[in-house]
Design an enzyme around this catalytic site. Structure first.
Site, PDB file in Angstrom:
ATOM      1  CE  LYS A 133      -3.895  -2.368   0.574  1.00  8.13           C
ATOM      2  NZ  LYS A 133      -3.435  -3.753   0.756  1.00  8.13           N
TER       3      LYS A 133
HETATM    4  C1  LIG Z   1      -4.110  -4.894   0.303  1.00 10.26           C
HETATM    5  C2  LIG Z   1      -3.303  -6.126   0.263  1.00 10.26           C
HETATM    6  C3  LIG Z   1      -3.576  -7.140  -0.664  1.00 10.26           C
HETATM    7  C4  LIG Z   1      -4.734  -7.052  -1.621  1.00 10.26           C
HETATM    8  O1  LIG Z   1      -4.564  -6.058  -2.582  1.00 10.26           O
HETATM    9  P1  LIG Z   1      -5.805  -5.511  -3.410  1.00 10.26           P
HETATM   10  O2  LIG Z   1      -5.279  -4.397  -4.212  1.00 10.26           O
HETATM   11  O3  LIG Z   1      -6.825  -5.065  -2.402  1.00 10.26           O
HETATM   12  O4  LIG Z   1      -6.316  -6.643  -4.226  1.00 10.26           O
HETATM   13  C5  LIG Z   1      -2.747  -8.247  -0.692  1.00 10.26           C
HETATM   14  N1  LIG Z   1      -1.724  -8.374   0.178  1.00 10.26           N
HETATM   15  C6  LIG Z   1      -1.450  -7.426   1.092  1.00 10.26           C
HETATM   16  C7  LIG Z   1      -0.326  -7.647   2.029  1.00 10.26           C
HETATM   17  C8  LIG Z   1      -2.211  -6.269   1.157  1.00 10.26           C
HETATM   18  O5  LIG Z   1      -1.928  -5.332   2.067  1.00 10.26           O
END
Ligand SMILES: *Cc1c(COP(=O)(O)O)cnc(C)c1O
Length: 499
Positions: free
Chosen positions: A111
């Site tokens: 993120k």
């Molecule tokens: C948010 C997240 C995901 C999923 O990603 P999306 O974009 O919501 O599909 C997978 N792994 C981790 C560690 C995340 O923080």
């Protein structure tokens, strides 16, 4: 660049879309005219991450001038924010397999890749839109978004941020990160329930006119840092393009050779970004959507029906514990040939009946580009152990879900084995000490920090400095409320803003 809603003819400027997040009809904003095949290898060869970011983003955000966009990118991907100058290093595991490490930002989750840049985009958009109200970012998180958004918006002038996370599901380390958040413009509240509860309720508050009026009277407007905002999506396209350039650089593929990607998926934002990279010209072959036991997407890619009427499970990969993937709507829009009426009617089906279906012909087209696989918790732990024991590489549970999905896909389609594959590694393993201890049969400690010490001692992997520093920080946010009280919590937070 104009952006349009997935559900109606509503069309707005990119800065409006950045500022508002969600279209007024409840749809998501997508480029009105997608910059198809705008990228070539020569444009990105031997360029830095920052340069590639500029090349990608100038095609999606045309209203910022070069100096402005470059300066935002430089601030976002600075040494202060990322622990490696590569930003998103590509780690080679086997001749035909690499891991794209997306967890070297401030909060050890992918993120950070978008949320390091997003606050700059939002503040610039606010200015361009001549918005004088303070912006209140509302975010529901399954764990990682919340912390990354808090770090991104912490003490950014003219902004405030309220994060809601579910009591069921987030890892102890994720909870520590959020409860100990610093900054004067932040509030963090736990919601009794799961992530879908929190996300659904927040979406409702977001479009609730009486809420908007109440905060407007105090000089505040809502915006979102969830991956529905195009300002979250666009920066994620960059690392797939950078990975392409790096694969060629490492000699893993030729400049015109396709590679596959495997993405551990929750809200469908990361994999949609890969799809955008492909549409923009990166030679991505198959996109493999990896899920945990909440396998609604796996079933969709096999059957063409997205059916939410099923039990919700909490798993060891909590950021993927999602049944209603919000970015899936954007994907549906492309599946229908950018038909907003069809998308709108399918989203109505999903709301009213709990499921939606695409046509057989559409499914056939989808299956040329996408496939889905899922992993149970037991299988995921086995993969963590197997990859660690065979290659000395420690994966977090989300990344291990993707790795396992890749192995399952290869068993079903051995012909794909000749293609180079990139696994998106979405979190640092130290965010999830308990499953790592269980997978590697390491004794868990009394606190998550003690568990991390045990893991470090056995594997030699060092604890990221931000996680180690948390231990001595003060707990600030420990309130737990029912989802029905989210509106009240937001209004009370607004009342604390200094005039
Ligand atoms: C948010 C997240 C995901 C999923 O990603 P999306 O974009 O919501 O599909 C997978 N792994 C981790 C560690 C995340 O923080």
């Amino acid at each position: 660049m104009k952006y349009r809603s997935t559900r109606s003819e509503e069309t707005v400027n990119e800065t409006y879309a950045l500022l508002h997040g969600l279209a007024s009809d409840g749809g998501l904003y997508v480029p009105a005219l997608f910059p198809e095949r705008c990228l070539t290898y020569d444009m990105v060869a031997e360029k830095s991450y920052e340069d590639i970011a500029y090349i990608v983003l100038k095609n999606l955000f045309t209203s910022f001038d070069e100096a402005e966009l470059r300066s935002m990118i430089a601030s976002a991907y600075s040494k202060a924010n990322f622990s490696t100058p590569d930003i998103a290093p590509l780690h080679s595991i086997l001749e035909r397999l690499s891991v794209l490490e997306l967890f070297h930002g401030r909060t050890q989750a992918f993120k950070d890749m978008a949320l390091s840049l997003f606050p700059y985009l939002l503040v610039a958009a606010k200015e361009a839109e001549k918005e004088t109200d303070e912006v209140l970012i509302l975010t529901a998180t399954s764990g990682d978004t919340g912390k990354a958004a808090l770090e991104g918006f912490k003490d950014v002038v003219g902004t405030h941020i309220q994060v809601f996370y579910p009591t069921d599901g987030v890892s102890p380390m994720q909870q520590e990160q959020m409860q100990k958040q610093e900054g004067d413009n932040v509030n963090v509240t736990a919601i009794r329930g799961n992530f879908d509860d929190a996300q659904q309720f927040l979406k409702r508050l977001f479009v609730d006119e009486s809420m908007a009026e109440k905060v407007a009277a105090k000089g505040v407007r809502f915006s979102s840092a969830n991956s529905i905002n195009i300002g979250r999506l666009a920066p994620q396209v960059v690392y797939y393009v950078a990975a392409y350039a790096e694969l060629v650089n490492q000699g893993a593929i030729h400049r015109d050779e396709a590679f596959n990607v495997v993405v551990p998926t929750g809200n469908f934002g990361n994999i949609l970004a890969a799809y955008y990279a492909k549409k923009m010209g990166a030679p991505i072959g198959k996109l493999i959507c990896a899920s945990n036991r909440n396998n609604v997407l796996t079933d969709f890619f096999k059957t063409g029906t997205y059916d939410m009427k099923r039990e919700f499970y909490t798993t060891i990969s909590p950021s993927m514990d999602i049944l209603e993937s919000s970015n899936f709507e954007r994907f549906l829009y492309y599946v229908s040939g950018e038909d907003y009426e069809a998308t709108n009617s399918r989203m109505k089906d999903l709301k009213q009946k709990g499921s939606l279906s695409v046509t057989a012909e559409e499914l056939q087209r989808i299956q040329k580009d996408f496939s889905g696989q899922y992993m149970s918790d037991e299988e995921t732990k086995a993969v963590i152990a197997q990859i660690y024991n065979s290659y000395g590489y420690l994966m977090d549970p989300h990344t291990a879900v993707a790795m396992g999905a890749y192995m399952k896909e290869l068993r079903e389609h051995p012909e794909d084995g000749g293609r180079h594959t990139v696994i998106a590694a979405t979190a640092h393993p130290f965010k999830f000490p308990n499953p790592i201890c269980e997978a590697l049969e390491i004794q868990t400690g009394d606190t998550p920090y003690e568990s991390l010490e045990h893991i470090s001692a056995v594997t030699g992997v060092a604890c990221p400095k931000q996680l180690a520093a948390l231990q001595s920080k003060e707990l600030r946010f420990t309130k737990v409320i029912d989802k029905e009280s989210m509106g009240k919590e937001i209004l009370a937070f607004v009342d604390t803003f200094k005039k």
